[in-house]
Design a protein around this motif. Structure first.
Motif, PDB file in Angstrom:
ATOM      1  N   ARG A  57       0.831  -1.201   0.000  1.00 15.82           N
ATOM      2  CA  ARG A  57       0.000   0.000   0.000  1.00 15.82           C
ATOM      3  C   ARG A  57       0.867   1.253   0.000  1.00 15.82           C
ATOM      4  O   ARG A  57       1.892   1.314   0.671  1.00 15.82           O
TER       5      ARG A  57
ATOM      6  N   HIS B 148      -6.367   7.994  -5.611  1.00 15.02           N
ATOM      7  CA  HIS B 148      -5.689   6.838  -6.206  1.00 15.02           C
ATOM      8  C   HIS B 148      -5.554   5.675  -5.222  1.00 15.02           C
ATOM      9  O   HIS B 148      -4.771   4.749  -5.472  1.00 15.02           O
ATOM     10  N   GLY B 149      -6.273   5.749  -4.123  1.00 15.99           N
ATOM     11  CA  GLY B 149      -6.285   4.626  -3.197  1.00 15.99           C
ATOM     12  C   GLY B 149      -5.114   4.593  -2.235  1.00 15.99           C
ATOM     13  O   GLY B 149      -4.917   3.600  -1.527  1.00 15.99           O
TER      14      GLY B 149
ATOM     15  N   LYS C 161      -3.822   2.622  -8.272  1.00 17.51           N
ATOM     16  CA  LYS C 161      -4.838   1.762  -7.662  1.00 17.51           C
ATOM     17  C   LYS C 161      -4.366   1.209  -6.314  1.00 17.51           C
ATOM     18  O   LYS C 161      -4.379  -0.007  -6.093  1.00 17.51           O
ATOM     19  N   SER C 162      -3.917   2.089  -5.489  1.00 18.94           N
ATOM     20  CA  SER C 162      -3.447   1.850  -4.111  1.00 18.94           C
ATOM     21  C   SER C 162      -2.094   1.135  -4.028  1.00 18.94           C
ATOM     22  O   SER C 162      -1.535   1.016  -2.937  1.00 18.94           O
ATOM     23  N   ARG C 163      -1.561   0.677  -5.183  1.00 18.49           N
ATOM     24  CA  ARG C 163      -0.264  -0.006  -5.191  1.00 18.49           C
ATOM     25  C   ARG C 163       0.876   1.001  -5.290  1.00 18.49           C
ATOM     26  O   ARG C 163       0.800   1.989  -6.024  1.00 18.49           O
TER      27      ARG C 163
END
Lengths: 196, 196
Positions: free
Chosen positions: A94, A128-129, B92-94
């Protein structure tokens, strides 16, 4: 006898004042730099323990003139504002992104040293999470909190509010355990705050 | 008549030599800065499109002396090596983390401008579940590849290898589509490379 509430000796205070004439790292920025040092040391601990990888962005500097007569010596340059935040990194794949700030006030955290482009950056991080947050130190209270960036963003956009009350940190933030290794165990607080 | 293999006009070469005496951004780093500009513009496109958030770390500068007589003017400083990589961000959170390099060679990518601390950093990125990669430009071929950081790390630790053959990029990397918006669509290549 003059009482020093923090137990500092007078000789130290003299040295500190002498230093402040030469070094911008003292004066009002002093607590912030101590917080920064504590965070950097905690990040080294986390890295060594394999718990968390955080890097600090270098301070951006605009270089106007370089003297090449003896290697590359910068002879005219000035500090720029960080256009994003100071720290980002990765925890269990994350993305983490945060800013660290310190205040000497006891009842509120002033927003006047947080900039619109930092708020916009953290809005993008969340979109973007990524996990965006602030580490805020109330230095007079010797308390450090983590708080969701969304709380700070909301307060920033609230037209007539120039600060976030201390009570908001007590209610919505998580107190960071202070110790030796790490000095600031903000990862534990973040795991609680975001249910990680 | 003198032949210039790259088709440059003499007047340009003169200007280039004049410039190179003043500006380190020319000379061998020239292609790398073009690649960097292309990546920065592509990142702006991705940000505006809500596709990807990548920030470039500022070049670290060691400040030795500041003149406070008219504001804070840096009068003695020097460039430092980036201790990590140039770029990181979130998709996307990565967590994404990468370095961009350019070579004028056609048959291999030399490893002599990649540093051990960058390799160590990318090893940590991978250990924490981040996505680490290189964007490598073969400027003479007008081809840009993305390649898994693990491929570069393995080559770096391979004792008697000083470069990665072009064929490895063809086989294990993914060619980056070149266009207008974005100039380098490296995200599409990354999604293919890592099955995202």
């Amino acid at each position: 006898m003059i009482k020093y509430p923090n137990g500092q000796k007078f000789i130290f205070t003299q040295k500190a004042h002498k230093k402040s004439a030469q070094d911008i790292s003292f004066s009002s920025a002093n607590r912030g730099i101590s917080l920064e040092e504590d965070i950097n040391l905690s990040n080294e601990y986390y890295l060594g323990a394999g718990a968390l990888l955080i890097t600090k962005r270098p301070t951006p500097i605009h270089v106007s003139k370089v003297d090449y007569s003896h290697g590359a010596k910068i002879v005219n340059a000035f500090f720029e504002k960080q256009s994003t935040t100071d720290y980002n990194g990765v925890y269990k794949s994350r993305y983490f992104d945060f800013e660290a700030k310190s205040t000497q006030l006891k009842t509120s955290f002033p927003l006047n040293n947080i900039y619109l482009h930092q708020i916009n950056h953290l809005e993008n991080v969340i979109a973007h999470g990524g996990i965006g947050f602030f580490i805020v130190e109330f230095s007079s209270l010797n308390e450090v909190f983590v708080i969701d960036a969304q709380t700070v963003i909301a307060a920033f956009h609230h037209g007539d509010r120039k600060s976030i009350p201390y009570a908001v940190f007590k209610e919505n933030g998580v107190l960071v355990p202070l110790g030796f290794n790490p000095i600031l165990d903000y990862l534990t607080a973040i795991k609680t705050l975001f249910n990680l």
